[in-house]
Design a protein around this motif. Structure first.
Motif, short mmCIF file in Angstrom:
data_model
loop_
_atom_site.label_atom_id
_atom_site.label_comp_id
_atom_site.label_asym_id
_atom_site.label_seq_id
_atom_site.Cartn_x
_atom_site.Cartn_y
_atom_site.Cartn_z
N LEU A 25 0.64 -1.32 0.22
CA LEU A 25 -0.05 0.01 -0.19
C LEU A 25 0.85 1.26 0.14
N ASP A 26 0.61 2.14 -1.00
CA ASP A 26 1.39 3.34 -0.91
C ASP A 26 1.32 4.24 0.40
N PRO A 27 2.34 4.78 0.90
CA PRO A 27 2.33 5.41 2.08
C PRO A 27 1.21 6.69 1.97
N ALA A 74 -3.82 13.63 -4.34
CA ALA A 74 -2.25 14.17 -4.73
C ALA A 74 -1.49 13.47 -5.80
N ALA A 75 -0.71 14.16 -6.65
CA ALA A 75 0.07 13.63 -7.61
C ALA A 75 1.13 12.84 -6.86
N PRO A 76 1.78 11.85 -7.66
CA PRO A 76 3.06 11.06 -6.96
C PRO A 76 3.92 11.93 -6.57
N GLY A 77 4.25 11.62 -5.25
CA GLY A 77 5.62 12.75 -4.72
C GLY A 77 5.18 13.93 -4.25
#
Length: 265
Positions: A22-24, A43-46
């Motif tokens: 799972l993405d943080p 939110a966009a990645p990063g």
């Protein structure tokens, strides 16, 4: 009777791929949406997640010193976030529209004050939930004040006396290596959350909770509101918060002006 051995499928294409972790950022989003019921902007990645302001709460963005002075007017469970040298005091939804009128009534409206009220349509960077904070060391001087207070904190438990420091700190601490102060593992019991030791910290520059919202609690009832004035309820009084914040913002402005040699005799 001899049974037949089942045929083993050797087609690698039919083997499911391992599930991706799972993405943080998705975990943070789930914490806000599922535990608190706060809307989060994708939110966009990063990039950091942001919270929609004006639906469940408004925000008063002030210098840390001014916000620290106002902590004594807040309830112990009133959420407060910090980012850099700024403090975000959460207010009841709709309070941002009341701030200019209250400042005028307090006779601060004509002066330039370093404070911003965020309301409907505005966004706030989502601080990391307390359990996802990767850094445990703190620098109390950045939030709490004097070296004497740091020595007092390292000496033992803090009593709940008057003043902003006592209002902010309600947990024991111990001294770590190099004079750093560390919390002894009391999640959810401490009013002040850990801050990074230096600018190389993992959360340096990110928004973090000084007083995090408690999932399952009545967060809205702990937010400062104008209706608390004379209402006898348990919500903090927004007028007292703004009066204290405006006073300290003005003092900070005078102090900055006196840094310039031509500004002071």
């Amino acid at each position: 009777m001899v049974g037949t051995r089942p045929k083993i499928n050797t087609d690698l294409a039919s083997i499911p791929l391992p599930r991706r972790p799972l993405d943080p950022s998705d975990q943070v989003r789930r914490w806000y949406e599922n535990e608190l019921g706060w809307p989060v902007v994708p939110a966009a990645p990063g990039t950091p997640l942001t919270l929609r302001v004006g639906l469940r709460f408004d925000v008063l963005d002030v210098p840390t010193e001014a916000g620290r002075a106002a902590l004594r007017h807040l309830a112990p469970d009133s959420p407060v976030a910090v980012q850099g040298d700024r403090m975000r005091l959460l207010m009841a939804a709709g309070s941002a529209e009341e701030v200019p009128g209250v400042l005028d009534w307090l006779e601060w409206g004509a002066l330039p004050l370093d404070l911003t009220a965020l309301g409907e349509g505005d966004l706030m960077e989502a601080p990391l939930p307390p359990e996802r904070r990767p850094v445990t060391a703190v620098r109390p001087l950045a939030v709490l004040g004097s070296p004497a207070l740091v020595r007092h904190l390292a000496a033992g438990p803090v009593s709940a006396g008057p003043g902003p420091a006592a209002a902010a700190v309600r947990c024991p601490v111990d001294a770590g290596p190099g004079g750093a102060v560390r919390r002894p593992g009391l999640p959810g019991q401490c009013g002040v959350r850990s801050l990074p030791l230096d600018r190389s910290g993992a959360v340096q520059g990110a928004a973090v909770w000084l007083r995090p919202p408690e999932p399952g609690g009545e967060v809205d009832a702990s937010l400062p509101t104008l209706s608390a004035l004379g209402g006898g309820g348990g919500a903090p009084d927004l007028v007292r918060v703004l009066g204290t914040v405006a006073t300290h913002c003005h003092r900070l402005g005078l102090r900055r002006a006196c840094v310039q040699p031509s500004a002071c005799p």
